[in-house]
Scaffold this active site. Structure first.
Site, PDB file in Angstrom:
ATOM      1  N   PHE A  51      -3.852   4.384  -6.025  1.00  0.00           N
ATOM      2  CA  PHE A  51      -3.435   3.482  -7.101  1.00  0.00           C
ATOM      3  C   PHE A  51      -4.255   2.197  -7.146  1.00  0.00           C
ATOM      4  O   PHE A  51      -4.886   1.864  -8.151  1.00  0.00           O
ATOM      5  CB  PHE A  51      -1.949   3.155  -6.920  1.00  0.00           C
ATOM      6  CG  PHE A  51      -1.395   2.199  -7.920  1.00  0.00           C
ATOM      7  CD1 PHE A  51      -1.216   2.583  -9.238  1.00  0.00           C
ATOM      8  CD2 PHE A  51      -1.068   0.906  -7.555  1.00  0.00           C
ATOM      9  CE1 PHE A  51      -0.703   1.700 -10.166  1.00  0.00           C
ATOM     10  CE2 PHE A  51      -0.554   0.022  -8.477  1.00  0.00           C
ATOM     11  CZ  PHE A  51      -0.374   0.421  -9.785  1.00  0.00           C
TER      12      PHE A  51
ATOM     13  N   GLY B 230       0.818  -1.204   0.000  1.00  0.00           N
ATOM     14  CA  GLY B 230       0.000   0.000   0.000  1.00  0.00           C
ATOM     15  C   GLY B 230       0.853   1.255   0.000  1.00  0.00           C
ATOM     16  O   GLY B 230       1.959   1.257  -0.535  1.00  0.00           O
ATOM     17  N   LEU B 231       0.341   2.308   0.617  1.00  0.00           N
ATOM     18  CA  LEU B 231       1.007   3.609   0.663  1.00  0.00           C
ATOM     19  C   LEU B 231       1.368   4.105  -0.724  1.00  0.00           C
ATOM     20  O   LEU B 231       2.470   4.574  -0.973  1.00  0.00           O
ATOM     21  CB  LEU B 231       2.268   3.544   1.546  1.00  0.00           C
ATOM     22  CG  LEU B 231       1.999   3.403   3.040  1.00  0.00           C
ATOM     23  CD1 LEU B 231       3.312   3.377   3.803  1.00  0.00           C
ATOM     24  CD2 LEU B 231       1.149   4.549   3.554  1.00  0.00           C
ATOM     25  N   CYS B 232       0.444   3.937  -1.666  1.00  0.00           N
ATOM     26  CA  CYS B 232       0.702   4.506  -2.985  1.00  0.00           C
ATOM     27  C   CYS B 232      -0.544   5.248  -3.454  1.00  0.00           C
ATOM     28  O   CYS B 232      -0.936   5.169  -4.603  1.00  0.00           O
ATOM     29  CB  CYS B 232       1.130   3.427  -3.973  1.00  0.00           C
ATOM     30  SG  CYS B 232       0.187   1.917  -3.850  1.00  0.00           S
ATOM     31  N   GLY B 233      -1.187   5.944  -2.522  1.00  0.00           N
ATOM     32  CA  GLY B 233      -2.322   6.782  -2.883  1.00  0.00           C
ATOM     33  C   GLY B 233      -3.496   5.939  -3.358  1.00  0.00           C
ATOM     34  O   GLY B 233      -3.725   4.847  -2.853  1.00  0.00           O
TER      35      GLY B 233
END
Lengths: 85, 292
Positions: free
Chosen positions: B98, B93-96
């Site tokens: 996406f 995760g931690l990719c907005g």
């Protein structure tokens, strides 16, 4: 002289001029010299040799095809990597 | 006004978070670079393959290849009855937005297919898609989480081969892939691509080749490679897009952290100053009182 490019699925392995190419077709080796007629064949598995002014580049290829058109040879192989001599 | 000690604690916390997001941004930037190289590296092969298939393809030959069978002429009558949808998401995760964008696109496509009365099975790649569809309790035909951000041709083959076999056997009428198209590091729209039946690249036969063996046998060999390669590219582009998305998300987080720090620092300074002023006032007041 003719242009040769060897392309694998991941990247272009070789790009340049050559005097002759010997490649493993599905049923045996084929030799390509400059001004070859338009030609297309399936590739088998083996070593493709690219001869250029005295030196020889050897590449291990498997699968794919070889295409010759207007003095451009394209070896499009599933896998292609430099072969140790 | 908040106590200075409380503010100090929050400042430290934001500073630490910013350090982490900054690092992740840098890591993503360097991974993006390499993933981008792989996307570019895969292009000449795909192009060469498409060109050759375009040159060999002719409508008369199409009838003979199961992979080119159009749904309209399916064995079971008109229309797409059974299809498969492959969704590629990232493992992390931690990719907005996406992954949620990809999932939304997949759901849109599923609804579209089901509205046409098509039985659609779902194949998932990547943890994020897997956990989402587990949450919605939808039946999933297969799932994989072991591919990560360096997909290989082998991965693509493993995933696509069973689907190709079933398509050729008439068990499936269509196969779609939902992936992130990598236009550039900042433009990665979720895209649906139909990989089966194969839409032959259109190009008229320009040169008369000496073919060895026949055009038919060459096509027979190259069509599966073409399908595989399309899927491989979908994997590679999604991997690159993930890093692009993460870099953007982490850059935004770092910037937001910086803004927050500025405000917190200012509030802290004011609180500290207020405290000093108050203490001085008290001392002066106390001294006055003693004099009197």
């Amino acid at each position: 002289m003719m242009r040769v490019s060897v392309i694998s699925a991941e990247r272009a392995v070789f790009e340049g001029e050559a005097d002759a190419v010997v490649a493993p077709a599905y049923d045996g080796l084929v030799g390509i010299l400059p001004r070859h007629a338009p030609f297309m064949t399936l590739l088998g598995t083996g070593i493709a040799k690219i001869h250029r002014s005295g030196e020889t580049i050897r590449l291990r290829v498997a699968g794919g095809f070889l295409q010759v058109a207007s003095n451009v040879v394209r070896i499009v192989a599933g896998s292609a990597s430099p072969a140790d001599s | 006004m908040a106590k200075p000690r409380e503010l100090k604690r929050r400042i430290r916390s934001v500073q630490n978070t910013r350090k982490i997001t900054k690092t992740m941004e840098l890591v993503s930037t360097s991974k993006l670079k390499r993933a981008q190289d792989r996307v570019v590296g895969a292009r000449p092969y795909a192009q060469a393959l498409a060109e050759v298939i375009g040159e060999l393809y002719s409508p008369e030959l199409a009838e003979r290849f199961p992979l080119l069978r159009q749904p309209g002429r399916s064995v079971r009558g008109a229309g797409v009855r059974r299809s498969a949808l492959l969704l590629i998401t990232s493992n992390r995760g931690l990719c907005g937005a996406f992954n949620s964008n990809l999932i939304r696109e997949a759901r849109r496509r599923l609804e579209e297919l089901e509205a046409q009365d098509t039985h659609t099975e779902l194949h998932l790649v990547g943890k994020k898609g897997v956990s989402y569809f587990k949450f919605t309790r939808r039946n999933v035909a297969s799932q994989r989480v072991d591919i990560g951000d360096r997909p290989t041709l082998r991965h693509a083959e493993e995933l696509v081969q069973p689907l190709m076999d079933r398509f050729a056997a008439g068990d499936l009428d269509a196969v779609d892939v939902v992936f992130a198209k990598f236009n550039s590091a900042v433009s990665t729209p979720p895209t649906t691509m139909r990989i089966l039946p194969v839409t032959p690249p259109t190009k008229r036969r320009s040169v008369n080749y000496i073919l060895e063996p026949s055009a038919e046998e060459i096509l027979d060999e190259l069509l599966p490679l073409y399908v595989q390669n399309q899927f491989y590219r979908a994997l590679v582009e999604t991997a690159a897009a993930e890093h692009g998305a993460r870099r953007t998300a982490m850059k935004n987080a770092t910037d937001a952290g910086q803004d927050m720090l500025t405000i917190l620092q200012r509030t802290f300074n004011r609180a500290r100053q207020a405290q000093i002023t108050q203490e001085l006032a008290e001392i002066v007041g106390g001294a006055e009182a003693l004099k009197g």
